[in-house]
Enzyme design. Structure first.
Site, short mmCIF file in Angstrom:
data_model
loop_
_atom_site.label_atom_id
_atom_site.label_comp_id
_atom_site.label_asym_id
_atom_site.label_seq_id
_atom_site.Cartn_x
_atom_site.Cartn_y
_atom_site.Cartn_z
N LYS A 1 0.85 -1.20 0.00
CA LYS A 1 0.00 0.00 0.00
C LYS A 1 0.88 1.25 0.00
CE LYS A 1 -3.76 2.12 2.71
NZ LYS A 1 -4.57 2.03 3.94
N SER B 1 -9.46 -0.41 7.52
CA SER B 1 -8.98 -0.35 6.13
C SER B 1 -8.27 -1.58 5.60
CB SER B 1 -8.06 0.85 5.96
OG SER B 1 -8.83 2.01 5.81
N SER C 1 -9.46 1.87 3.18
CA SER C 1 -8.65 2.63 2.26
C SER C 1 -7.63 1.79 1.50
CB SER C 1 -7.91 3.73 3.02
OG SER C 1 -7.10 3.18 4.04
N1 GLN Z 1 -12.70 4.52 6.85
C1 GLN Z 1 -12.03 4.88 8.06
C2 GLN Z 1 -11.50 6.28 7.92
O1 GLN Z 1 -11.71 6.87 6.90
C3 GLN Z 1 -10.91 3.91 8.35
C4 GLN Z 1 -9.72 4.15 7.48
C5 GLN Z 1 -8.54 3.31 7.83
O2 GLN Z 1 -8.63 2.30 8.51
N2 GLN Z 1 -7.40 3.77 7.38
O3 GLN Z 1 -10.90 6.81 8.81
#
Ligand code: GLN
Length: 509
Positions: A92, A191, A167
Protein backbone atom coordinates in the site's frame (compact mmCIF):
# COMPACT_ATOMS: atom_id res chain seq x y z
CA UNK A 1 0.74 -20.14 -18.50
CA UNK A 2 -1.09 -22.98 -16.75
CA UNK A 3 0.11 -24.90 -13.76
CA UNK A 4 -0.81 -27.85 -11.62
CA UNK A 5 -3.55 -27.03 -9.16
CA UNK A 6 -4.83 -23.85 -10.81
CA UNK A 7 -6.77 -23.20 -13.96
CA UNK A 8 -5.59 -19.60 -13.85
CA UNK A 9 -1.85 -19.76 -14.34
CA UNK A 10 0.94 -19.00 -11.90
CA UNK A 11 -0.54 -15.68 -10.81
CA UNK A 12 -3.50 -17.56 -9.33
CA UNK A 13 -1.34 -19.51 -6.86
CA UNK A 14 -1.57 -19.00 -3.12
CA UNK A 15 1.66 -18.05 -1.36
CA UNK A 16 1.88 -21.43 0.33
CA UNK A 17 1.36 -23.32 -2.96
CA UNK A 18 3.89 -21.09 -4.74
CA UNK A 19 6.43 -21.62 -1.93
CA UNK A 20 6.19 -25.40 -2.37
CA UNK A 21 6.72 -25.19 -6.14
CA UNK A 22 9.59 -22.69 -5.74
CA UNK A 23 11.34 -24.83 -3.15
CA UNK A 24 10.88 -28.01 -5.18
CA UNK A 25 12.43 -26.20 -8.14
CA UNK A 26 9.30 -26.75 -10.24
CA UNK A 27 8.98 -23.04 -10.93
CA UNK A 28 11.38 -20.15 -10.54
CA UNK A 29 10.78 -16.83 -8.82
CA UNK A 30 11.62 -15.16 -12.13
CA UNK A 31 8.89 -17.10 -13.96
CA UNK A 32 6.42 -16.40 -11.19
CA UNK A 33 7.24 -12.68 -11.12
CA UNK A 34 7.00 -12.46 -14.89
CA UNK A 35 3.62 -14.21 -14.86
CA UNK A 36 2.29 -11.79 -12.24
CA UNK A 37 3.66 -8.77 -14.13
CA UNK A 38 1.94 -10.03 -17.29
CA UNK A 39 -1.27 -10.38 -15.35
CA UNK A 40 -0.90 -6.78 -14.16
CA UNK A 41 -0.34 -5.59 -17.73
CA UNK A 42 -3.44 -7.55 -18.80
CA UNK A 43 -5.93 -6.42 -16.15
CA UNK A 44 -4.72 -3.33 -14.34
CA UNK A 45 -6.12 -0.97 -16.95
CA UNK A 46 -9.52 -2.12 -15.70
CA UNK A 47 -8.78 -2.70 -12.00
CA UNK A 48 -6.38 0.21 -11.43
CA UNK A 49 -4.87 -1.29 -8.29
CA UNK A 50 -1.34 0.11 -8.69
CA UNK A 51 -0.10 3.66 -8.33
CA UNK A 52 3.49 2.68 -9.17
CA UNK A 53 5.09 -0.45 -10.56
CA UNK A 54 8.76 -1.41 -10.20
CA UNK A 55 9.15 -4.30 -12.66
CA UNK A 56 12.93 -4.00 -13.08
CA UNK A 57 13.74 -4.18 -9.38
CA UNK A 58 11.10 -6.89 -8.96
CA UNK A 59 12.86 -9.05 -11.56
CA UNK A 60 16.26 -8.36 -9.96
CA UNK A 61 14.84 -9.41 -6.60
CA UNK A 62 13.38 -12.53 -8.21
CA UNK A 63 16.80 -13.48 -9.63
CA UNK A 64 18.30 -13.03 -6.14
CA UNK A 65 15.54 -15.23 -4.71
CA UNK A 66 16.23 -17.91 -7.32
CA UNK A 67 19.88 -17.93 -6.24
CA UNK A 68 18.91 -18.25 -2.57
CA UNK A 69 16.52 -21.07 -3.43
CA UNK A 70 19.17 -22.92 -5.43
CA UNK A 71 21.75 -22.60 -2.66
CA UNK A 72 19.31 -23.78 0.01
CA UNK A 73 18.18 -26.68 -2.15
CA UNK A 74 21.77 -27.79 -2.80
CA UNK A 75 22.62 -27.55 0.90
CA UNK A 76 19.46 -29.40 1.98
CA UNK A 77 18.45 -26.32 3.97
CA UNK A 78 15.08 -25.47 2.45
CA UNK A 79 13.48 -25.72 5.90
CA UNK A 80 15.36 -22.61 6.94
CA UNK A 81 14.06 -20.58 4.02
CA UNK A 82 11.07 -18.29 4.47
CA UNK A 83 7.97 -19.31 2.51
CA UNK A 84 8.08 -15.73 1.19
CA UNK A 85 11.33 -16.31 -0.74
CA UNK A 86 10.60 -15.42 -4.36
CA UNK A 87 6.97 -14.47 -3.71
CA UNK A 88 5.76 -11.28 -5.49
CA UNK A 89 3.91 -8.87 -3.20
CA UNK A 90 2.25 -5.44 -3.38
CA UNK A 91 2.60 -2.64 -0.83
CA UNK A 92 0.00 0.00 0.00
CA UNK A 93 1.29 3.44 -0.91
CA UNK A 94 1.35 4.64 2.71
CA UNK A 95 4.20 2.21 3.50
CA UNK A 96 7.67 3.40 2.51
CA UNK A 97 9.79 1.43 0.08
CA UNK A 98 13.22 3.02 -0.28
CA UNK A 99 13.72 4.75 -3.62
CA UNK A 100 10.13 4.22 -4.80
CA UNK A 101 7.76 7.21 -4.86
CA UNK A 102 5.29 7.26 -1.96
CA UNK A 103 2.23 9.44 -2.42
CA UNK A 104 -0.19 8.12 0.23
CA UNK A 105 -2.78 8.76 -2.50
CA UNK A 106 -2.21 12.52 -2.12
CA UNK A 107 -1.09 15.28 -4.48
CA UNK A 108 0.81 16.85 -1.62
CA UNK A 109 3.33 14.00 -1.72
CA UNK A 110 3.67 13.98 -5.50
CA UNK A 111 7.35 13.62 -6.32
CA UNK A 112 8.35 12.49 -2.84
CA UNK A 113 10.74 9.52 -2.82
CA UNK A 114 11.39 8.10 0.65
CA UNK A 115 15.10 7.90 1.42
CA UNK A 116 14.52 5.00 3.81
CA UNK A 117 12.44 1.87 4.03
CA UNK A 118 9.72 0.80 6.45
CA UNK A 119 10.58 -1.98 8.86
CA UNK A 120 7.72 -4.12 7.48
CA UNK A 121 9.18 -3.98 3.97
CA UNK A 122 12.72 -4.49 5.29
CA UNK A 123 11.53 -7.69 6.91
CA UNK A 124 9.76 -8.90 3.76
CA UNK A 125 12.89 -8.22 1.75
CA UNK A 126 15.05 -10.02 4.30
CA UNK A 127 12.70 -12.98 3.87
CA UNK A 128 13.39 -12.91 0.12
CA UNK A 129 10.04 -11.49 -1.03
CA UNK A 130 9.78 -9.65 -4.34
CA UNK A 131 8.20 -6.19 -4.26
CA UNK A 132 6.12 -5.39 -7.35
CA UNK A 133 5.02 -1.84 -6.59
CA UNK A 134 2.75 0.47 -4.63
CA UNK A 135 -1.01 0.18 -4.49
CA UNK A 136 -3.75 2.77 -4.54
CA UNK A 137 -5.26 4.13 -1.34
CA UNK A 138 -7.67 6.76 -0.18
CA UNK A 139 -5.71 9.95 0.45
CA UNK A 140 -3.70 9.41 3.67
CA UNK A 141 -5.83 6.27 4.24
CA UNK A 142 -8.92 8.35 4.92
CA UNK A 143 -11.87 6.60 3.35
CA UNK A 144 -13.69 3.33 2.76
CA UNK A 145 -13.79 3.04 -1.01
CA UNK A 146 -10.43 4.20 -2.48
CA UNK A 147 -12.41 6.95 -4.23
CA UNK A 148 -10.59 9.54 -2.10
CA UNK A 149 -7.33 8.78 -3.89
CA UNK A 150 -6.16 11.96 -5.61
CA UNK A 151 -5.09 9.88 -8.63
CA UNK A 152 -7.91 7.51 -9.61
CA UNK A 153 -10.42 5.07 -8.20
CA UNK A 154 -9.65 1.39 -7.96
CA UNK A 155 -12.36 -0.93 -9.29
CA UNK A 156 -13.65 -4.05 -7.57
CA UNK A 157 -12.56 -7.10 -9.63
CA UNK A 158 -15.92 -8.80 -8.91
CA UNK A 159 -17.79 -5.94 -10.56
CA UNK A 160 -15.80 -3.11 -12.10
CA UNK A 161 -18.63 -0.64 -11.48
CA UNK A 162 -18.18 -1.08 -7.73
CA UNK A 163 -15.63 0.02 -5.15
CA UNK A 164 -13.07 -2.43 -3.73
CA UNK A 165 -13.52 -0.89 -0.29
CA UNK A 166 -10.85 1.21 1.36
CA UNK A 167 -8.65 2.63 2.26
CA UNK A 168 -6.37 -0.30 1.27
CA UNK A 169 -8.56 -0.98 -1.81
CA UNK A 170 -5.62 -1.18 -4.21
CA UNK A 171 -3.94 -3.95 -2.21
CA UNK A 172 -7.16 -5.96 -1.74
CA UNK A 173 -8.13 -5.67 -5.42
CA UNK A 174 -4.60 -6.62 -6.51
CA UNK A 175 -4.68 -9.82 -4.43
CA UNK A 176 -8.05 -11.06 -5.66
CA UNK A 177 -7.29 -10.09 -9.27
CA UNK A 178 -4.04 -12.09 -9.26
CA UNK A 179 -1.92 -8.94 -9.60
CA UNK A 180 0.28 -10.08 -6.68
CA UNK A 181 0.26 -13.13 -4.41
CA UNK A 182 -0.24 -11.15 -1.21
CA UNK A 183 -0.13 -7.55 -0.04
CA UNK A 184 0.30 -5.17 2.85
CA UNK A 185 -2.27 -2.59 3.87
CA UNK A 186 -2.87 -0.40 6.88
CA UNK A 187 -5.86 -0.50 9.20
CA UNK A 188 -6.72 2.56 11.30
CA UNK A 189 -10.44 1.92 11.56
CA UNK A 190 -11.03 -1.03 9.25
CA UNK A 191 -8.98 -0.35 6.13
CA UNK A 192 -7.63 -3.89 5.88
CA UNK A 193 -10.71 -5.85 7.00
CA UNK A 194 -13.30 -3.82 5.07
CA UNK A 195 -11.65 -4.08 1.61
CA UNK A 196 -10.81 -7.74 2.34
CA UNK A 197 -14.54 -8.34 2.90
CA UNK A 198 -15.59 -6.41 -0.20
CA UNK A 199 -13.03 -8.22 -2.37
CA UNK A 200 -13.57 -11.72 -0.96
CA UNK A 201 -10.13 -12.33 0.57
CA UNK A 202 -8.55 -12.58 4.03
CA UNK A 203 -7.30 -9.44 5.78
CA UNK A 204 -5.65 -9.32 9.21
CA UNK A 205 -5.57 -6.30 11.53
CA UNK A 206 -2.87 -7.21 14.04
CA UNK A 207 -2.85 -6.03 17.65
CA UNK A 208 -1.59 -2.46 18.09
CA UNK A 209 2.17 -2.84 18.65
CA UNK A 210 2.50 -6.23 16.94
CA UNK A 211 3.93 -4.73 13.73
CA UNK A 212 6.34 -1.79 13.59
CA UNK A 213 4.90 1.44 12.23
CA UNK A 214 8.37 2.71 11.30
CA UNK A 215 8.10 3.95 7.73
CA UNK A 216 4.30 3.92 7.72
CA UNK A 217 3.01 7.38 6.74
CA UNK A 218 1.04 8.35 9.84
CA UNK A 219 -2.71 8.93 9.77
CA UNK A 220 -3.84 8.45 13.40
CA UNK A 221 -0.86 7.15 15.34
CA UNK A 222 -2.72 5.55 18.25
CA UNK A 223 -4.87 3.52 15.84
CA UNK A 224 -2.70 2.79 12.77
CA UNK A 225 -1.43 -0.73 12.27
CA UNK A 226 0.02 -2.43 9.19
CA UNK A 227 -1.93 -5.54 8.22
CA UNK A 228 -1.80 -8.34 5.66
CA UNK A 229 -3.94 -9.58 2.75
CA UNK A 230 -3.94 -13.12 1.39
CA UNK A 231 -6.16 -15.30 -0.77
CA UNK A 232 -6.63 -17.53 2.26
CA UNK A 233 -5.93 -17.66 5.99
CA UNK A 234 -2.61 -19.47 5.58
CA UNK A 235 -1.28 -16.78 3.23
CA UNK A 236 -2.34 -13.92 5.49
CA UNK A 237 -0.71 -15.75 8.45
CA UNK A 238 2.55 -16.31 6.54
CA UNK A 239 2.67 -12.60 5.70
CA UNK A 240 1.97 -11.64 9.31
CA UNK A 241 4.93 -13.77 10.38
CA UNK A 242 6.93 -11.93 7.75
CA UNK A 243 6.33 -8.48 9.28
CA UNK A 244 5.54 -8.94 13.00
CA UNK A 245 7.91 -8.21 15.86
CA UNK A 246 9.51 -5.65 18.08
CA UNK A 247 11.38 -2.76 16.48
CA UNK A 248 13.45 -0.36 18.52
CA UNK A 249 12.66 2.30 15.92
CA UNK A 250 8.97 2.24 16.89
CA UNK A 251 8.52 2.86 20.59
CA UNK A 252 4.92 1.59 20.42
CA UNK A 253 5.95 -1.77 19.02
CA UNK A 254 5.82 -4.41 21.72
CA UNK A 255 8.71 -6.61 22.75
CA UNK A 256 6.98 -9.98 22.80
CA UNK A 257 8.09 -13.13 20.99
CA UNK A 258 6.33 -13.67 17.64
CA UNK A 259 4.52 -17.00 17.50
CA UNK A 260 4.68 -19.20 14.42
CA UNK A 261 1.24 -18.20 13.10
CA UNK A 262 1.21 -20.82 10.41
CA UNK A 263 1.91 -23.62 12.88
CA UNK A 264 -0.87 -22.21 15.07
CA UNK A 265 -3.40 -23.02 12.34
CA UNK A 266 -3.11 -26.75 13.00
CA UNK A 267 -1.99 -27.22 16.59
CA UNK A 268 -3.76 -30.60 16.68
CA UNK A 269 -0.98 -31.97 14.57
CA UNK A 270 1.53 -31.18 17.32
CA UNK A 271 -0.19 -31.06 20.68
CA UNK A 272 -1.32 -34.17 22.51
CA UNK A 273 -4.83 -33.84 23.93
CA UNK A 274 -5.83 -31.13 21.44
CA UNK A 275 -9.26 -31.61 19.85
CA UNK A 276 -7.38 -31.84 16.58
CA UNK A 277 -7.55 -30.86 13.01
CA UNK A 278 -10.90 -29.62 11.83
CA UNK A 279 -12.48 -29.16 15.25
CA UNK A 280 -13.23 -26.01 17.22
CA UNK A 281 -14.14 -27.91 20.37
CA UNK A 282 -13.29 -25.87 23.43
CA UNK A 283 -13.49 -22.52 21.59
CA UNK A 284 -16.03 -20.06 22.99
CA UNK A 285 -17.44 -17.68 20.37
CA UNK A 286 -19.30 -14.53 21.36
CA UNK A 287 -21.83 -12.91 19.04
CA UNK A 288 -22.36 -9.26 19.97
CA UNK A 289 -26.03 -8.41 19.84
CA UNK A 290 -25.23 -4.78 18.94
CA UNK A 291 -23.60 -5.85 15.66
CA UNK A 292 -26.77 -6.76 13.78
CA UNK A 293 -28.23 -3.34 13.07
CA UNK A 294 -31.22 -2.14 11.15
CA UNK A 295 -30.32 -1.02 7.67
CA UNK A 296 -27.93 -3.92 7.20
CA UNK A 297 -28.12 -5.77 3.92
CA UNK A 298 -30.25 -8.87 4.74
CA UNK A 299 -28.00 -11.17 2.72
CA UNK A 300 -24.99 -10.08 4.80
CA UNK A 301 -26.85 -10.73 8.03
CA UNK A 302 -27.98 -14.16 6.83
CA UNK A 303 -24.53 -15.22 5.58
CA UNK A 304 -22.87 -14.18 8.83
CA UNK A 305 -25.47 -16.02 10.93
CA UNK A 306 -24.93 -19.09 8.79
CA UNK A 307 -21.16 -18.80 9.21
CA UNK A 308 -21.58 -18.58 12.98
CA UNK A 309 -23.77 -21.70 12.71
CA UNK A 310 -20.88 -23.47 10.97
CA UNK A 311 -18.53 -22.48 13.82
CA UNK A 312 -21.02 -24.15 16.15
CA UNK A 313 -21.20 -27.29 14.00
CA UNK A 314 -17.41 -27.42 14.11
CA UNK A 315 -17.61 -27.73 17.88
CA UNK A 316 -17.38 -24.12 19.06
CA UNK A 317 -19.64 -23.02 21.87
CA UNK A 318 -21.57 -20.00 20.57
CA UNK A 319 -23.18 -17.50 22.92
CA UNK A 320 -24.50 -13.96 22.81
CA UNK A 321 -22.35 -11.20 24.28
CA UNK A 322 -22.88 -7.49 24.67
CA UNK A 323 -20.62 -4.60 23.70
CA UNK A 324 -22.88 -1.87 25.06
CA UNK A 325 -20.92 1.17 23.85
CA UNK A 326 -20.83 0.03 20.22
CA UNK A 327 -22.98 2.90 18.96
CA UNK A 328 -20.42 5.38 20.34
CA UNK A 329 -17.50 3.91 18.39
CA UNK A 330 -18.25 5.92 15.26
CA UNK A 331 -18.48 9.37 16.89
CA UNK A 332 -15.48 8.61 19.11
CA UNK A 333 -13.39 7.41 16.19
CA UNK A 334 -14.31 10.47 14.11
CA UNK A 335 -13.14 12.68 16.94
CA UNK A 336 -9.86 10.91 17.78
CA UNK A 337 -8.72 9.96 14.26
CA UNK A 338 -9.11 13.47 12.78
CA UNK A 339 -7.51 15.02 15.90
CA UNK A 340 -4.41 12.85 15.50
CA UNK A 341 -4.48 13.35 11.72
CA UNK A 342 -4.56 17.12 12.06
CA UNK A 343 -1.35 16.95 14.09
CA UNK A 344 0.34 14.35 11.86
CA UNK A 345 -0.48 16.21 8.65
CA UNK A 346 0.95 19.51 9.91
CA UNK A 347 4.33 18.37 8.56
CA UNK A 348 3.20 18.79 4.92
CA UNK A 349 4.20 22.40 4.60
CA UNK A 350 5.60 22.49 1.08
CA UNK A 351 9.13 22.66 2.39
CA UNK A 352 10.03 19.24 3.64
CA UNK A 353 8.16 16.92 1.27
CA UNK A 354 6.66 16.70 -2.21
CA UNK A 355 4.53 19.51 -3.58
CA UNK A 356 5.70 23.09 -2.99
CA UNK A 357 3.72 26.03 -4.31
CA UNK A 358 5.84 29.20 -4.40
CA UNK A 359 4.15 32.37 -3.17
CA UNK A 360 5.00 35.87 -1.91
CA UNK A 361 5.32 35.01 1.77
CA UNK A 362 6.01 31.84 3.70
CA UNK A 363 2.49 31.85 5.09
CA UNK A 364 1.01 32.16 1.59
CA UNK A 365 3.19 29.30 0.41
CA UNK A 366 1.91 27.08 3.26
CA UNK A 367 -1.64 28.07 2.43
CA UNK A 368 -1.34 27.47 -1.30
CA UNK A 369 0.60 24.21 -0.96
CA UNK A 370 -1.87 22.76 1.52
CA UNK A 371 -4.84 24.25 -0.31
CA UNK A 372 -3.81 22.64 -3.56
CA UNK A 373 -2.15 19.51 -2.20
CA UNK A 374 -4.87 18.13 0.06
CA UNK A 375 -8.19 16.78 -1.19
CA UNK A 376 -11.61 17.58 0.30
CA UNK A 377 -11.84 14.65 2.75
CA UNK A 378 -8.38 15.36 4.18
CA UNK A 379 -9.23 19.05 4.58
CA UNK A 380 -12.51 18.14 6.28
CA UNK A 381 -10.63 16.00 8.79
CA UNK A 382 -7.89 18.55 9.44
CA UNK A 383 -10.59 21.10 10.22
CA UNK A 384 -12.55 18.70 12.43
CA UNK A 385 -9.43 17.61 14.27
CA UNK A 386 -8.04 21.09 14.75
CA UNK A 387 -11.40 22.19 16.13
CA UNK A 388 -11.59 19.24 18.53
CA UNK A 389 -8.10 20.01 19.84
CA UNK A 390 -8.50 23.76 20.18
CA UNK A 391 -8.49 25.52 23.54
CA UNK A 392 -11.96 25.60 25.02
CA UNK A 393 -13.14 22.56 23.04
CA UNK A 394 -10.43 20.06 23.96
CA UNK A 395 -12.13 18.88 27.16
CA UNK A 396 -15.59 18.71 25.65
CA UNK A 397 -14.55 16.80 22.52
CA UNK A 398 -11.12 15.21 22.49
CA UNK A 399 -10.84 14.36 26.17
CA UNK A 400 -14.44 13.11 26.29
CA UNK A 401 -13.78 10.93 23.24
CA UNK A 402 -10.70 9.44 24.94
CA UNK A 403 -12.80 8.65 28.02
CA UNK A 404 -15.43 6.88 25.92
CA UNK A 405 -12.64 5.06 24.10
CA UNK A 406 -11.72 3.52 27.45
CA UNK A 407 -15.33 2.39 27.93
CA UNK A 408 -15.29 0.73 24.49
CA UNK A 409 -12.07 -1.07 25.38
CA UNK A 410 -13.58 -2.19 28.68
CA UNK A 411 -16.60 -3.60 26.82
CA UNK A 412 -14.24 -5.86 24.89
CA UNK A 413 -12.26 -6.81 27.99
CA UNK A 414 -15.46 -7.77 29.81
CA UNK A 415 -16.87 -9.78 26.90
CA UNK A 416 -13.55 -11.56 26.39
CA UNK A 417 -13.65 -12.85 29.96
CA UNK A 418 -16.49 -15.15 28.86
CA UNK A 419 -15.50 -15.93 25.28
CA UNK A 420 -12.28 -16.48 23.33
CA UNK A 421 -13.26 -14.73 20.13
CA UNK A 422 -16.03 -12.46 18.89
CA UNK A 423 -17.75 -13.19 15.55
CA UNK A 424 -19.76 -10.62 13.59
CA UNK A 425 -20.09 -9.09 10.12
CA UNK A 426 -17.13 -7.11 8.77
CA UNK A 427 -19.33 -4.63 6.90
CA UNK A 428 -23.06 -3.85 6.84
CA UNK A 429 -23.25 -4.23 3.03
CA UNK A 430 -21.37 -5.76 0.13
CA UNK A 431 -19.42 -3.57 -2.31
CA UNK A 432 -21.34 -0.43 -3.24
CA UNK A 433 -21.30 1.38 -6.57
CA UNK A 434 -18.57 3.85 -7.45
CA UNK A 435 -19.99 7.31 -6.82
CA UNK A 436 -22.81 6.08 -4.57
CA UNK A 437 -21.43 7.39 -1.27
CA UNK A 438 -18.55 9.62 -2.19
CA UNK A 439 -20.53 12.83 -1.75
CA UNK A 440 -22.11 11.72 1.50
CA UNK A 441 -19.32 11.41 4.09
CA UNK A 442 -21.63 10.18 6.85
CA UNK A 443 -22.91 7.24 4.85
CA UNK A 444 -19.33 6.46 3.83
CA UNK A 445 -18.26 6.54 7.51
CA UNK A 446 -20.96 3.93 8.26
CA UNK A 447 -19.12 1.34 6.12
CA UNK A 448 -16.71 0.93 9.03
CA UNK A 449 -19.26 0.78 11.81
CA UNK A 450 -18.27 -2.84 12.67
CA UNK A 451 -14.51 -2.43 12.36
CA UNK A 452 -13.69 0.84 14.17
CA UNK A 453 -14.08 -0.46 17.73
CA UNK A 454 -11.27 -2.98 17.43
CA UNK A 455 -8.74 -0.23 16.65
CA UNK A 456 -10.06 1.90 19.50
CA UNK A 457 -9.57 -1.13 21.79
CA UNK A 458 -6.10 -1.91 20.35
CA UNK A 459 -6.98 -5.57 19.82
CA UNK A 460 -6.66 -7.93 16.83
CA UNK A 461 -9.01 -9.35 14.23
CA UNK A 462 -9.48 -10.45 10.68
CA UNK A 463 -12.03 -10.74 7.92
CA UNK A 464 -12.51 -13.86 5.81
CA UNK A 465 -14.96 -14.79 3.06
CA UNK A 466 -18.23 -16.34 4.27
CA UNK A 467 -20.63 -16.06 1.32
CA UNK A 468 -21.86 -14.10 -1.68
CA UNK A 469 -24.94 -11.98 -2.23
CA UNK A 470 -27.34 -12.49 -5.14
CA UNK A 471 -25.35 -10.02 -7.25
CA UNK A 472 -22.32 -12.30 -6.81
CA UNK A 473 -20.47 -9.97 -4.45
CA UNK A 474 -18.44 -11.38 -1.55
CA UNK A 475 -19.44 -11.14 2.12
CA UNK A 476 -16.95 -11.04 5.02
CA UNK A 477 -17.04 -12.64 8.47
CA UNK A 478 -15.11 -10.71 11.11
CA UNK A 479 -13.40 -12.58 13.96
CA UNK A 480 -11.87 -10.54 16.78
CA UNK A 481 -9.87 -11.34 19.92
CA UNK A 482 -7.93 -9.69 22.69
CA UNK A 483 -4.49 -8.17 22.37
CA UNK A 484 -1.85 -10.60 21.05
CA UNK A 485 -4.40 -13.37 20.51
CA UNK A 486 -3.78 -13.53 16.75
CA UNK A 487 -3.21 -17.29 16.99
CA UNK A 488 -6.72 -17.83 18.36
CA UNK A 489 -8.50 -15.90 15.60
CA UNK A 490 -6.27 -17.37 12.90
CA UNK A 491 -6.93 -20.92 14.05
CA UNK A 492 -10.72 -20.38 14.20
CA UNK A 493 -10.63 -18.77 10.76
CA UNK A 494 -8.55 -21.61 9.35
CA UNK A 495 -10.84 -24.35 10.65
CA UNK A 496 -13.87 -22.48 9.26
CA UNK A 497 -12.09 -22.02 5.92
CA UNK A 498 -11.24 -25.73 5.69
CA UNK A 499 -14.94 -26.54 6.13
CA UNK A 500 -16.13 -24.08 3.45
CA UNK A 501 -15.34 -23.18 -0.17
CA UNK A 502 -15.91 -19.43 -0.22
CA UNK A 503 -12.22 -18.62 -0.36
CA UNK A 504 -11.74 -20.64 -3.55
CA UNK A 505 -13.91 -18.45 -5.77
CA UNK A 506 -12.26 -15.92 -8.07
CA UNK A 507 -13.71 -13.12 -10.17
CA UNK A 508 -13.48 -13.42 -13.95
CA UNK A 509 -11.62 -10.52 -15.48
N1 GLN B 1 -12.70 4.52 6.85
C1 GLN B 1 -12.03 4.88 8.06
C2 GLN B 1 -11.50 6.28 7.92
O1 GLN B 1 -11.71 6.87 6.90
C3 GLN B 1 -10.91 3.91 8.35
C4 GLN B 1 -9.72 4.15 7.48
C5 GLN B 1 -8.54 3.31 7.83
O2 GLN B 1 -8.63 2.30 8.51
N2 GLN B 1 -7.40 3.77 7.38
O3 GLN B 1 -10.90 6.81 8.81
Amino acid sequence: MMHAGTDEGLYGLTIHAAAKLLQAGEITATELTQAVLERIYAVDNDVKAYLALTPETALEQAIEADKALAIARAAGELDFLSPLTGVPLAIKDVISVEGVPATAGSRILEGYVPPYQSTAVNKLRAAGAVILGKTNTDEFAMGSSTENSAYFTTHNPWDLERVPGGSSGGSAAAVVAGECLGALGSDTGGSVRQPAALCGIVGIKPTYGRVSRYGLIAYASSLDQIGTFGKDVTDAAILLNGIAGYDRRDSTSVDLPVPDYRAALQPGARQAGHPGKGSLRGLRVGVPKEYFISGMQPEVELAVHQAIGVLGQLGAEVREVSLPHTDLALPVYYMIAPAEASANLARYDGIRYGLSVPAGTLWESYRDTRGRGFGPEVKRRIMLGTYALSAGYYDAYYLKAQQVRTLIKQDFEAALLDVDIIACPTTPTTAFRIGEKVNDPLSMYLSDVFTLSLNLAGMCGLSLPCGFDTAGLPIGLQLMAGAFREETVLRAAYVYEQATDWHKRRPTL
